[in-house]
Scaffold this motif. Structure first.
Motif, PDB file in Angstrom:
ATOM      1  N   GLU A  20      -7.301  -9.818  12.350  1.00  0.00           N
ATOM      2  CA  GLU A  20      -7.195 -10.761  11.242  1.00  0.00           C
ATOM      3  C   GLU A  20      -8.238 -11.857  11.382  1.00  0.00           C
ATOM      4  N   TYR A  21      -8.552 -12.481  10.274  1.00  0.00           N
ATOM      5  CA  TYR A  21      -9.575 -13.536  10.193  1.00  0.00           C
ATOM      6  C   TYR A  21     -10.987 -13.020  10.500  1.00  0.00           C
ATOM      7  N   ASN A  22     -11.195 -11.742  10.260  1.00  0.00           N
ATOM      8  CA  ASN A  22     -12.515 -11.128  10.229  1.00  0.00           C
ATOM      9  C   ASN A  22     -12.729 -10.698   8.780  1.00  0.00           C
ATOM     10  N   PRO A  23     -13.964 -10.653   8.297  1.00  0.00           N
ATOM     11  CA  PRO A  23     -14.189 -10.204   6.921  1.00  0.00           C
ATOM     12  C   PRO A  23     -13.596  -8.821   6.614  1.00  0.00           C
ATOM     13  N   VAL A  24     -13.518  -7.936   7.599  1.00  0.00           N
ATOM     14  CA  VAL A  24     -13.003  -6.586   7.367  1.00  0.00           C
ATOM     15  C   VAL A  24     -11.540  -6.595   6.933  1.00  0.00           C
ATOM     16  N   ASP A  25     -10.789  -7.625   7.276  1.00  0.00           N
ATOM     17  CA  ASP A  25      -9.371  -7.617   6.904  1.00  0.00           C
ATOM     18  C   ASP A  25      -9.135  -7.818   5.408  1.00  0.00           C
ATOM     19  N   LYS A  26     -10.198  -8.062   4.659  1.00  0.00           N
ATOM     20  CA  LYS A  26     -10.098  -8.176   3.202  1.00  0.00           C
ATOM     21  C   LYS A  26     -10.342  -6.834   2.507  1.00  0.00           C
ATOM     22  N   GLU A  27     -10.740  -5.826   3.266  1.00  0.00           N
ATOM     23  CA  GLU A  27     -11.027  -4.502   2.709  1.00  0.00           C
ATOM     24  C   GLU A  27      -9.760  -3.869   2.129  1.00  0.00           C
ATOM     25  N   PHE A  28      -9.937  -3.087   1.084  1.00  0.00           N
ATOM     26  CA  PHE A  28      -8.844  -2.357   0.444  1.00  0.00           C
ATOM     27  C   PHE A  28      -8.197  -1.420   1.457  1.00  0.00           C
ATOM     28  N   GLU A  29      -6.874  -1.431   1.518  1.00  0.00           N
ATOM     29  CA  GLU A  29      -6.089  -0.590   2.428  1.00  0.00           C
ATOM     30  C   GLU A  29      -6.535  -0.749   3.886  1.00  0.00           C
ATOM     31  N   TYR A  30      -6.798  -1.967   4.258  1.00  0.00           N
ATOM     32  CA  TYR A  30      -7.273  -2.313   5.604  1.00  0.00           C
ATOM     33  C   TYR A  30      -6.403  -1.711   6.707  1.00  0.00           C
ATOM     34  N   ARG A  31      -5.107  -1.946   6.681  1.00  0.00           N
ATOM     35  CA  ARG A  31      -4.220  -1.453   7.745  1.00  0.00           C
ATOM     36  C   ARG A  31      -4.142   0.079   7.744  1.00  0.00           C
ATOM     37  N   LYS A  32      -4.066   0.661   6.577  1.00  0.00           N
ATOM     38  CA  LYS A  32      -4.001   2.123   6.479  1.00  0.00           C
ATOM     39  C   LYS A  32      -5.262   2.763   7.076  1.00  0.00           C
ATOM     40  N   LYS A  33      -6.412   2.222   6.750  1.00  0.00           N
ATOM     41  CA  LYS A  33      -7.666   2.772   7.270  1.00  0.00           C
ATOM     42  C   LYS A  33      -7.769   2.596   8.776  1.00  0.00           C
ATOM     43  N   LEU A  34      -7.310   1.458   9.296  1.00  0.00           N
ATOM     44  CA  LEU A  34      -7.321   1.263  10.746  1.00  0.00           C
ATOM     45  C   LEU A  34      -6.432   2.290  11.435  1.00  0.00           C
ATOM     46  N   LYS A  35      -5.245   2.509  10.897  1.00  0.00           N
ATOM     47  CA  LYS A  35      -4.313   3.478  11.471  1.00  0.00           C
ATOM     48  C   LYS A  35      -4.893   4.890  11.433  1.00  0.00           C
ATOM     49  N   GLU A  36      -5.600   5.235  10.365  1.00  0.00           N
ATOM     50  CA  GLU A  36      -6.250   6.548  10.291  1.00  0.00           C
ATOM     51  C   GLU A  36      -7.374   6.657  11.316  1.00  0.00           C
ATOM     52  N   MET A  37      -8.091   5.571  11.519  1.00  0.00           N
ATOM     53  CA  MET A  37      -9.208   5.567  12.458  1.00  0.00           C
ATOM     54  C   MET A  37      -8.726   5.622  13.908  1.00  0.00           C
ATOM     55  N   ILE A  38      -7.619   4.907  14.190  1.00  0.00           N
ATOM     56  CA  ILE A  38      -7.073   4.829  15.549  1.00  0.00           C
ATOM     57  C   ILE A  38      -5.586   5.191  15.457  1.00  0.00           C
ATOM     58  N   PRO A  39      -5.262   6.475  15.473  1.00  0.00           N
ATOM     59  CA  PRO A  39      -3.883   6.923  15.240  1.00  0.00           C
ATOM     60  C   PRO A  39      -2.861   6.397  16.255  1.00  0.00           C
ATOM     61  N   SER A  40      -3.294   6.024  17.424  1.00  0.00           N
ATOM     62  CA  SER A  40      -2.367   5.553  18.461  1.00  0.00           C
ATOM     63  C   SER A  40      -1.814   4.156  18.190  1.00  0.00           C
ATOM     64  N   LEU A  41      -2.341   3.455  17.190  1.00  0.00           N
ATOM     65  CA  LEU A  41      -1.916   2.076  16.923  1.00  0.00           C
ATOM     66  C   LEU A  41      -0.447   1.988  16.513  1.00  0.00           C
ATOM     67  N   ASN A  42       0.261   1.064  17.163  1.00  0.00           N
ATOM     68  CA  ASN A  42       1.613   0.706  16.787  1.00  0.00           C
ATOM     69  C   ASN A  42       1.669  -0.699  16.202  1.00  0.00           C
ATOM     70  N   GLN A  43       0.644  -1.487  16.498  1.00  0.00           N
ATOM     71  CA  GLN A  43       0.593  -2.886  16.059  1.00  0.00           C
ATOM     72  C   GLN A  43      -0.778  -3.192  15.491  1.00  0.00           C
ATOM     73  N   ILE A  44      -0.803  -3.686  14.249  1.00  0.00           N
ATOM     74  CA  ILE A  44      -2.052  -4.140  13.620  1.00  0.00           C
ATOM     75  C   ILE A  44      -1.808  -5.564  13.165  1.00  0.00           C
ATOM     76  N   ASP A  45      -2.534  -6.480  13.743  1.00  0.00           N
ATOM     77  CA  ASP A  45      -2.356  -7.894  13.458  1.00  0.00           C
ATOM     78  C   ASP A  45      -0.903  -8.288  13.697  1.00  0.00           C
ATOM     79  N   ALA A  46      -0.356  -9.128  12.835  1.00  0.00           N
ATOM     80  CA  ALA A  46       1.016  -9.580  13.031  1.00  0.00           C
ATOM     81  C   ALA A  46       2.042  -8.522  12.617  1.00  0.00           C
ATOM     82  N   ASN A  47       1.589  -7.525  11.864  1.00  0.00           N
ATOM     83  CA  ASN A  47       2.499  -6.437  11.468  1.00  0.00           C
ATOM     84  C   ASN A  47       1.713  -5.156  11.258  1.00  0.00           C
ATOM     85  N   LEU A  48       2.420  -4.019  11.221  1.00  0.00           N
ATOM     86  CA  LEU A  48       1.784  -2.719  11.031  1.00  0.00           C
ATOM     87  C   LEU A  48       1.602  -2.493   9.570  1.00  0.00           C
TER      88      LEU A  48
END
Length: 99
Positions: free
Chosen positions: A71-99
């Motif tokens: 969070e607080y990086n320009p990338v966190d404004k991207e459309f479907e930010y959390r979904k894309k991160l989870k697809e990129m790194i499937p092992s993630l259980n926590q993204i920022d303050a929430n999944l």
């Protein structure tokens, strides 16, 4: 610290085979390439940097991260930010303050 400083031999370029959590929040990082070799990382906290696009996150796609704080990086404004991160790194259980 910026990317150049993070890649120096005396910095994060060392192997750190037991490093579990790394907090480099509020620095001047522009991508995640300084962390790609840190295979033991489970948590990466890099909020408040200057990571602008998913291509800048791609270098750590091969890590088995459980949590990432971007969070607080320009990338966190991207459309479907959390979904894309989870697809990129499937092992993630926590993204920022929430999944």
């Amino acid at each position: 610290i910026d990317n150049e400083g993070a890649k120096r031999e005396t910095g994060l370029a060392l192997p750190f085979t037991k490093l579990d959590t790394l907090d480099l929040s509020r620095n001047r990082l522009t991508d995640t390439s300084p962390f790609a070799h840190l295979k033991s990382l489970s948590e990466l906290w890099i909020s408040g940097n200057d990571i602008k696009a998913f291509e800048d996150v791609e270098p750590i796609a091969g890590l088995e991260l459980e949590g990432i704080y971007l969070e607080y990086n320009p990338v966190d404004k991207e459309f479907e930010y959390r979904k894309k991160l989870k697809e990129m790194i499937p092992s993630l259980n926590q993204i920022d303050a929430n999944l």
